[in-house]
Enzyme design. Structure first.
Site, PDB file in Angstrom:
ATOM      1  N   ASP A 104       0.858  -1.182   0.000  1.00  0.00           N
ATOM      2  CA  ASP A 104       0.000   0.000   0.000  1.00  0.00           C
ATOM      3  C   ASP A 104       0.898   1.237   0.000  1.00  0.00           C
ATOM      4  OD1 ASP A 104      -1.740   2.045   0.470  1.00  0.00           O
ATOM      5  OD2 ASP A 104      -2.745   1.104   2.171  1.00  0.00           O
ATOM      6  N   ASN A 329     -14.923  -6.883  10.040  1.00  0.00           N
ATOM      7  CA  ASN A 329     -14.236  -6.264  11.177  1.00  0.00           C
ATOM      8  C   ASN A 329     -15.096  -5.153  11.784  1.00  0.00           C
ATOM      9  OD1 ASN A 329     -12.111  -5.736  12.960  1.00  0.00           O
ATOM     10  ND2 ASN A 329     -11.055  -4.384  11.532  1.00  0.00           N
TER      11      ASN A 329
HETATM   12  N1  LIG Z   1     -11.576  -4.348  15.415  1.00  0.00           N
HETATM   13  C1  LIG Z   1     -11.137  -3.131  15.634  1.00  0.00           C
HETATM   14  N2  LIG Z   1     -11.507  -2.450  16.731  1.00  0.00           N
HETATM   15  C2  LIG Z   1     -11.059  -1.201  16.950  1.00  0.00           C
HETATM   16  N3  LIG Z   1     -10.229  -0.541  16.130  1.00  0.00           N
HETATM   17  C3  LIG Z   1      -9.829  -1.168  15.010  1.00  0.00           C
HETATM   18  C4  LIG Z   1     -10.254  -2.489  14.707  1.00  0.00           C
HETATM   19  N4  LIG Z   1      -9.674  -2.849  13.530  1.00  0.00           N
HETATM   20  C5  LIG Z   1      -8.931  -1.804  13.127  1.00  0.00           C
HETATM   21  N5  LIG Z   1      -9.022  -0.790  13.999  1.00  0.00           N
HETATM   22  C6  LIG Z   1      -8.401   0.533  13.911  1.00  0.00           C
HETATM   23  O1  LIG Z   1      -8.870   1.169  12.722  1.00  0.00           O
HETATM   24  C7  LIG Z   1      -7.854   1.968  12.142  1.00  0.00           C
HETATM   25  C8  LIG Z   1      -7.627   1.564  10.705  1.00  0.00           C
HETATM   26  O2  LIG Z   1      -7.119   0.241  10.710  1.00  0.00           O
HETATM   27  P1  LIG Z   1      -6.077  -0.271   9.638  1.00  0.00           P
HETATM   28  O3  LIG Z   1      -4.948   0.690   9.488  1.00  0.00           O
HETATM   29  O4  LIG Z   1      -5.749  -1.675   9.997  1.00  0.00           O
HETATM   30  O5  LIG Z   1      -7.003  -0.210   8.347  1.00  0.00           O
HETATM   31  P2  LIG Z   1      -6.581  -0.329   6.800  1.00  0.00           P
HETATM   32  O6  LIG Z   1      -7.732  -0.974   6.102  1.00  0.00           O
HETATM   33  O7  LIG Z   1      -5.269  -1.008   6.672  1.00  0.00           O
HETATM   34  O8  LIG Z   1      -6.455   1.193   6.420  1.00  0.00           O
HETATM   35  P3  LIG Z   1      -5.812   1.806   5.045  1.00  0.00           P
HETATM   36  O9  LIG Z   1      -6.739   1.450   3.942  1.00  0.00           O
HETATM   37  O10 LIG Z   1      -5.792   3.268   5.340  1.00  0.00           O
HETATM   38  O11 LIG Z   1      -4.456   1.193   4.904  1.00  0.00           O
HETATM   39  C9  LIG Z   1      -6.624   1.789  13.029  1.00  0.00           C
HETATM   40  O12 LIG Z   1      -6.579   2.857  13.940  1.00  0.00           O
HETATM   41  C10 LIG Z   1      -6.888   0.475  13.757  1.00  0.00           C
HETATM   42  O13 LIG Z   1      -6.256   0.420  15.017  1.00  0.00           O
END
Ligand SMILES: Nc1ncnc2c1ncn2[C@@H]1O[C@H](COP(=O)(O)OP(=O)(O)OP(=O)(O)O)[C@@H](O)[C@H]1O
Length: 392
Positions: A104, A329
Site C-alpha cells: 500500500d 471487522n
Molecule cells: N476491530 C477493531 N476495533 C477497533 N479498532 C480497530 C479495529 N480494527 C482496526 N481498527 C483501527 O482502525 C484503524 C484503521 O485500521 P487499519 O490501518 O488496519 O485499516 P486499513 O484498512 O489497513 O487502512 P488503510 O486502507 O488506510 O491502509 C486503526 O486505527 C486500527 O487500530
C-alpha cells in the site's frame, strides 16, 4: 493474559488493554462496553442470525512447512493492516518464520507494529517467538529516487537502481525509450510493477527462502486488482516486444550476413525478455495457486464496504484468485446500555451483515466477525490480542 480471563474479570468489562501494553485511545464521545454475559470468546456476537463461523480455520492456515502466501485486501480503512499484521504475528508465534509486506503506497505497518519499519528493506519485528520481518515497499518514493538518479547521472544510475529492484532486464530493454519521460507520466500499474518485482525477488533469492509464511497488506481495492492483473498485462506486452525484437534481430542479421558474411548473433536481450516473461508467468501462477496462495477480503458491516467487497470478490473469482475467507471487522456487540447511537449503529450493521449472507458471491465465503474494540490496536501485544480473537 489469556482472553478468557479478561472476560471473566468483571461482568461488564472494558477491555483491559493496559495490561497488554497497548496504546489507549480515548473515545471522547462514547466508549463501548462489552458485556461478558452476552459476549463470549471468541467474540461471537450471538444474537446475530448470520451463518458466521466460530473458527477461521487457522489450523489449516498454519499447517505445513511449505511456503504460503496470504494477501489481505479490501476498502480503505476497514482494518486490512491490523488483520494482516495480527496474522503475521500469529504465524510467527506458531513457529513460522514470517514476512509481512505492505504494497500500500500509504503504509501503516509501522504504526500498527509501533516500530519503525520504513526504508524499503527487511526490518526485524521485536517481541515474537519466531523470526518476523516486515517490508514496506514504497513505490512512489522509489520512483522519485529513480527519477532523481536518472537526472543526476544522466541516466547512468537508472540501470543499477532498476537492477536493485529486480527490474534490470526491463532497464536493458527500455534503455532507448527515455525512461525519464516515462517516469514523468508513469503508465498505470508502474507502482504495482515495482511491488511485483519485489515478489519476484522473494521467489528467487536465497535470503527469502527461510520464510514459510508471507502476508501481504495490500493497497485498497483498485490498486490490488491492478496488481493482480499486471502479470498478464506485462506478459502480453513482453510478448509483443519480443516478437518485435525478433523481427528486428532477424532483419539485422540477414543484412549483416549479406554484407559482412557474419554468423547470425545470438540475441541475449530476447533471452532475458523470455526470462522476465517466465518470471511474470510464475507470479501469475502463484497468485492463482490455491495450494499456496489465498486472498482474504477484509470488510466492515456498512452497505458501502459490503458492496465494494462483493465487487472485489467477483473480480478475484473472475481472475481465478483463490478467495475463501471474509473478515467482517469492527462489529458492534449488542448494546445493553441506553446508548441510542450504539443501538442505531448496530441495527445498521445487522442490515449490512444481512446483505453479506444474501450476496451470492460473499455468502460462499467463510465469514468471520471481529468486534470493534474500544482501544486502538497497536504494538505486538495488541496485535497478538487481535490475532487471538480473529485467527481461530
Ligand atoms: N476491530 C477493531 N476495533 C477497533 N479498532 C480497530 C479495529 N480494527 C482496526 N481498527 C483501527 O482502525 C484503524 C484503521 O485500521 P487499519 O490501518 O488496519 O485499516 P486499513 O484498512 O489497513 O487502512 P488503510 O486502507 O488506510 O491502509 C486503526 O486505527 C486500527 O487500530
Amino acid at each position: 493474559m489469556a482472553m478468557a480471563s479478561l472476560f471473566h474479570k468483571t461482568s461488564k468489562t472494558h477491555f483491559y488493554f493496559s495490561l497488554l501494553n497497548v496504546t489507549k485511545r480515548s473515545f471522547s464521545s462514547f466508549s463501548i462496553s462489552f458485556d461478558s454475559r452476552t459476549l463470549t470468546p471468541p467474540f461471537q456476537v450471538r444474537s446475530v442470525t448470520t451463518p458466521t463461523e466460530a473458527f477461521v480455520g487457522f489450523d489449516e492456515m498454519v499447517s505445513g512447512t511449505q511456503r504460503k502466501y496470504f494477501m489481505l485486501g479490501g476498502k480503505g480503512g476497514v482494518g486490512k493492516t491490523s488483520c494482516a499484521a495480527s496474522l503475521a504475528v500469529k504465524f510467527a508465534n506458531n513457529g513460522h518464520p514470517t514476512l509481512v509486506v505492505s504494497t500500500d503506497p500509504a503504509h501503516s505497518l509501522s504504526d500498527s507494529f509501533d516500530q519503525d519499519l520504513t526504508g524499503g528493506a527487511l526490518v526485524p519485528v521485536q517481541g515474537v517467538d519466531s523470526p518476523l520481518y516486515a517490508l514496506e515497499i514504497n513505490p512512489e518514493k522509489t520512483r522519485e529516487e529513480f527519477r532523481a538518479t536518472s537526472q543526476l547521472h544522466g541516466g547512468s544510475g537508472v540501470k543499477d537502481l532498476m537492477g536493485s529492484l529486480g527490474l534490470g532486464i526491463l532497464a536493458d530493454q527500455l534503455g532507448e525509450l527515455k525512461l525519464g519521460e516515462l517516469l514523468d507520466t508513469p503508465p498505470p500499474g508502474l507502482d504495482e510493477a515495482i511491488a511485483i518485482s519485489k515478489v519476484m525477488q522473494f521467489l528467487e533469492s536465497k535470503d527469502y527462502s527461510t520464510f514459510s509464511r508471507i502476508v501481504f497488506d495490500t493497497a485498497p481495492t483498485g490498486h490490488t486488482l491492478r496488481l493482480l492483473s499486471l502479470p498478464d498485462f506485462l506478459d502480453a506486452s513482453i510478448g509483443k516486444m519480443m516478437k518485435l525484437k525478433k523481427k528486428i534481430a532477424s532483419a539485422t542479421s540477414a543484412l549483416k550476413s549479406m554484407f559482412n558474411k557474419e554468423e547470425p548473433q545470438r540475441d541475449d536481450a530476447s533471452d532475458k525478455l523470455e526470462q522476465l516473461r517466465e518470471r511474470m508467468a510464475n507470479v501469475r501462477d502463484l497468485f492463482r495457486d490455491s495450494e499456496t496462495t489465498e486472498f482474504i477480503i477484509v470488510t466492515i458491516p456498512t452497505v458501502m464496504a459490503v458492496n465494494e467487497s462483493s465487487r472485489l470478490c467477483a473480480s478475484l473469482k473472475k481472475e481465478t484468485i483463490p478467495v475463501r475467507r471474509l473478515i467482517v471487522n469492527q462489529v458492534l456487540p449488542p448494546s445493553t446500555s441506553e446508548c441510542k447511537f450504539c443501538v442505531m449503529r448496530r441495527k445498521d450493521q445487522m442490515r449490512a451483515l444481512d446483505m453479506i449472507i444474501k450476496d451470492p458471491k460473499l455468502a460462499s465465503l467463510k465469514i468471520i466477525q471481529a468486534p470493534l474494540v474500544d482501544v486502538e490496536i497497536r504494538g505486538v501485544a495488541g496485535l497478538k490480542f487481535m490475532g487471538d480473537m480473529v485467527w481461530k
